[in-house]
Motif scaffolding. Structure first.
Motif, PDB file in Angstrom:
ATOM      1  N   LEU A  25       6.359   5.349   8.414  1.00 39.21           N
ATOM      2  CA  LEU A  25       5.966   4.325   9.378  1.00 39.21           C
ATOM      3  C   LEU A  25       5.787   2.964   8.707  1.00 39.21           C
ATOM      4  N   MET A  26       5.228   2.953   7.511  1.00 41.10           N
ATOM      5  CA  MET A  26       5.044   1.682   6.811  1.00 41.10           C
ATOM      6  C   MET A  26       6.388   1.093   6.397  1.00 41.10           C
ATOM      7  N   THR A  27       7.337   1.963   6.071  1.00 45.83           N
ATOM      8  CA  THR A  27       8.684   1.486   5.732  1.00 45.83           C
ATOM      9  C   THR A  27       9.363   0.895   6.960  1.00 45.83           C
ATOM     10  N   GLU A  28       9.254   1.585   8.095  1.00 42.41           N
ATOM     11  CA  GLU A  28       9.863   1.084   9.324  1.00 42.41           C
ATOM     12  C   GLU A  28       9.221  -0.228   9.765  1.00 42.41           C
ATOM     13  N   ALA A  29       7.919  -0.346   9.590  1.00 38.81           N
ATOM     14  CA  ALA A  29       7.214  -1.564   9.991  1.00 38.81           C
ATOM     15  C   ALA A  29       7.680  -2.780   9.204  1.00 38.81           C
ATOM     16  N   ALA A  30       8.214  -2.544   8.019  1.00 38.54           N
ATOM     17  CA  ALA A  30       8.689  -3.656   7.189  1.00 38.54           C
ATOM     18  C   ALA A  30       9.919  -4.338   7.770  1.00 38.54           C
ATOM     19  N   ARG A  31      10.487  -3.784   8.843  1.00 40.00           N
ATOM     20  CA  ARG A  31      11.595  -4.452   9.522  1.00 40.00           C
ATOM     21  C   ARG A  31      11.105  -5.568  10.442  1.00 40.00           C
ATOM     22  N   THR A  32       9.822  -5.762  10.528  1.00 45.86           N
ATOM     23  CA  THR A  32       9.291  -6.796  11.415  1.00 45.86           C
ATOM     24  C   THR A  32       9.611  -8.186  10.886  1.00 45.86           C
ATOM     25  N   GLN A  33       9.341  -9.208  11.713  1.00 43.22           N
ATOM     26  CA  GLN A  33       9.620 -10.590  11.319  1.00 43.22           C
ATOM     27  C   GLN A  33       8.797 -10.975  10.080  1.00 43.22           C
ATOM     28  N   THR A  34       9.384 -11.839   9.258  1.00 45.34           N
ATOM     29  CA  THR A  34       8.692 -12.302   8.058  1.00 45.34           C
ATOM     30  C   THR A  34       9.246 -13.657   7.634  1.00 45.34           C
ATOM     31  N   MET A  35       8.377 -14.529   7.154  1.00 46.67           N
ATOM     32  CA  MET A  35       8.793 -15.874   6.771  1.00 46.67           C
ATOM     33  C   MET A  35       9.727 -15.836   5.557  1.00 46.67           C
ATOM     34  N   GLY A  36      10.916 -16.416   5.713  1.00 43.94           N
ATOM     35  CA  GLY A  36      11.845 -16.508   4.593  1.00 43.94           C
ATOM     36  C   GLY A  36      12.287 -15.179   4.034  1.00 43.94           C
ATOM     37  N   ASN A  37      12.096 -14.107   4.802  1.00 48.23           N
ATOM     38  CA  ASN A  37      12.407 -12.757   4.337  1.00 48.23           C
ATOM     39  C   ASN A  37      11.639 -12.398   3.068  1.00 48.23           C
ATOM     40  N   LEU A  38      10.418 -12.938   2.924  1.00 47.78           N
ATOM     41  CA  LEU A  38       9.643 -12.740   1.702  1.00 47.78           C
ATOM     42  C   LEU A  38       8.638 -11.587   1.801  1.00 47.78           C
ATOM     43  N   GLN A  39       8.345 -11.130   3.011  1.00 46.39           N
ATOM     44  CA  GLN A  39       7.367 -10.054   3.194  1.00 46.39           C
ATOM     45  C   GLN A  39       6.055 -10.362   2.465  1.00 46.39           C
ATOM     46  N   LEU A  40       5.358 -11.332   2.982  1.00 39.53           N
ATOM     47  CA  LEU A  40       4.165 -11.862   2.326  1.00 39.53           C
ATOM     48  C   LEU A  40       2.919 -11.042   2.645  1.00 39.53           C
ATOM     49  N   TYR A  41       2.995  -9.735   2.391  1.00 40.53           N
ATOM     50  CA  TYR A  41       1.869  -8.846   2.671  1.00 40.53           C
ATOM     51  C   TYR A  41       1.879  -7.689   1.697  1.00 40.53           C
ATOM     52  N   SER A  42       0.718  -7.085   1.540  1.00 45.12           N
ATOM     53  CA  SER A  42       0.577  -5.827   0.816  1.00 45.12           C
ATOM     54  C   SER A  42      -0.405  -4.955   1.586  1.00 45.12           C
ATOM     55  N   VAL A  43      -0.273  -3.644   1.415  1.00 44.44           N
ATOM     56  CA  VAL A  43      -1.149  -2.699   2.098  1.00 44.44           C
ATOM     57  C   VAL A  43      -1.841  -1.833   1.050  1.00 44.44           C
ATOM     58  N   VAL A  44      -3.160  -1.778   1.100  1.00 46.97           N
ATOM     59  CA  VAL A  44      -3.922  -0.882   0.231  1.00 46.97           C
ATOM     60  C   VAL A  44      -4.305   0.345   1.056  1.00 46.97           C
ATOM     61  N   VAL A  45      -3.847   1.508   0.621  1.00 50.26           N
ATOM     62  CA  VAL A  45      -4.105   2.765   1.330  1.00 50.26           C
ATOM     63  C   VAL A  45      -5.315   3.441   0.701  1.00 50.26           C
ATOM     64  N   THR A  46      -6.315   3.719   1.513  1.00 52.05           N
ATOM     65  CA  THR A  46      -7.535   4.371   1.027  1.00 52.05           C
ATOM     66  C   THR A  46      -7.657   5.743   1.675  1.00 52.05           C
ATOM     67  N   ARG A  47      -7.680   6.764   0.848  1.00 51.46           N
ATOM     68  CA  ARG A  47      -7.859   8.141   1.324  1.00 51.46           C
ATOM     69  C   ARG A  47      -9.120   8.792   0.759  1.00 51.46           C
ATOM     70  N   SER A  48      -9.538   8.388  -0.433  1.00 55.53           N
ATOM     71  CA  SER A  48     -10.674   9.051  -1.071  1.00 55.53           C
ATOM     72  C   SER A  48     -11.977   8.696  -0.352  1.00 55.53           C
ATOM     73  N   GLN A  49     -12.837   9.694  -0.219  1.00 63.15           N
ATOM     74  CA  GLN A  49     -14.116   9.466   0.462  1.00 63.15           C
ATOM     75  C   GLN A  49     -14.979   8.473  -0.297  1.00 63.15           C
ATOM     76  N   GLU A  50     -14.887   8.502  -1.610  1.00 66.14           N
ATOM     77  CA  GLU A  50     -15.669   7.570  -2.422  1.00 66.14           C
ATOM     78  C   GLU A  50     -15.310   6.118  -2.098  1.00 66.14           C
ATOM     79  N   MET A  51     -14.032   5.828  -2.008  1.00 58.56           N
ATOM     80  CA  MET A  51     -13.608   4.465  -1.718  1.00 58.56           C
ATOM     81  C   MET A  51     -13.945   4.062  -0.278  1.00 58.56           C
TER      82      MET A  51
END
Length: 245
Positions: A26-52
């Motif tokens: 899903l995150m790969t497919e979402a990367a087809r969305t609009q983006t300025m200059g085709n630069l993809q100016l975002y990052s995603v931090v995935v948190t799964r651990s209960q501690e975090m």
């Protein structure tokens, strides 16, 4: 299959895990969305651990879904990656400014919304946490975000364990302006807000909070001037700390 007309905010999740394979797709497919200059100016931090999750929870006012959801996604406006790329390719980046933050934040939010739509189609539940920009320095420190990376959105994600009612929405006429912006008359406000204000839930909010109008719930309790000014100061300080101001 679900779509936007039946979209619900989900705060309670089953114990079923969200597989890494599904989330990555899903995150790969979402990367087809609009983006300025085709630069993809975002990052995603995935948190799964209960501690975090426990560490992140105070930054989101300890809302229960932060620790109960199988996955927490923090979507960041990111001009660091592009700047590092430029420096490694004999180019001099100039993205330590507010315009660059604005561009990256828009990119990140477009990505977030596209990802939400895709999760709806899969039957996943999620809750968008607006608290991400209230106390960003905590999130920055916990997730070790470098300069030119700023958290702008958080999603708690899981398989729904509830089916809450659909929330109300204003009619199309209330937010669409033809050709030029038409300011609102008192009569317009009556027309557009009558349904929202007449809901039993709205009347109950007023009663328990001893307020005359629903608008006072928002101005005096939920989103006060004092809170807005204090959190605006914190947001500006975080943007300066991250190198955008």
């Amino acid at each position: 299959m679900k779509n936007l007309t039946t979209r619900r905010t989900i705060r309670q999740y089953s114990k079923q895990e969200v597989s890494e394979e599904l989330l990555n797709r899903l995150m790969t497919e979402a990367a087809r969305t609009q983006t300025m200059g085709n630069l993809q100016l975002y990052s995603v931090v995935v948190t799964r651990s209960q501690e975090m999750k426990q560490r992140l929870a105070p930054a989101h006012f300890n809302q229960p879904m932060v620790t109960s959801a199988p996955v927490v996604l923090t979507i960041c406006a990111d001009f660091n990656r592009t700047s590092v790329w430029a420096l490694n390719r004999k180019a001099e980046p100039g993205y330590d400014n507010f315009l660059s933050y604005q561009n990256a934040a828009i990119d990140a939010l477009l990505y977030t919304q596209t990802l939400c739509n895709l999760m709806d189609e899969e039957g996943l539940g999620y809750c968008y946490l607006g608290t991400t920009v209230y106390m960003p320095r905590q999130i920055i420190d916990i997730l070790r975000l470098p300069k030119l990376v700023m958290p702008v959105a958080t999603l708690t994600v899981g398989w729904p364990a509830e089916e809450p009612p659909l929330s109300d929405r204003l009619p199309l006429q209330s937010f669409v302006h033809n050709e030029t912006y038409k300011d609102y008359t008192p009569q317009d406000i009556d027309t557009y807000y009558n349904y929202k204000e007449s809901l039993e839930e709205s009347r109950h909010f007023c009663e328990i909070n001893q307020k005359e109008t629903l608008a006072q719930i928002f101005t005096d309790i939920r989103y006060t001037r004092q809170d807005n000014e204090a959190m605006s100061k914190g947001l500006l300080e975080a943007l300066k700390h991250q190198g955008f101001l």
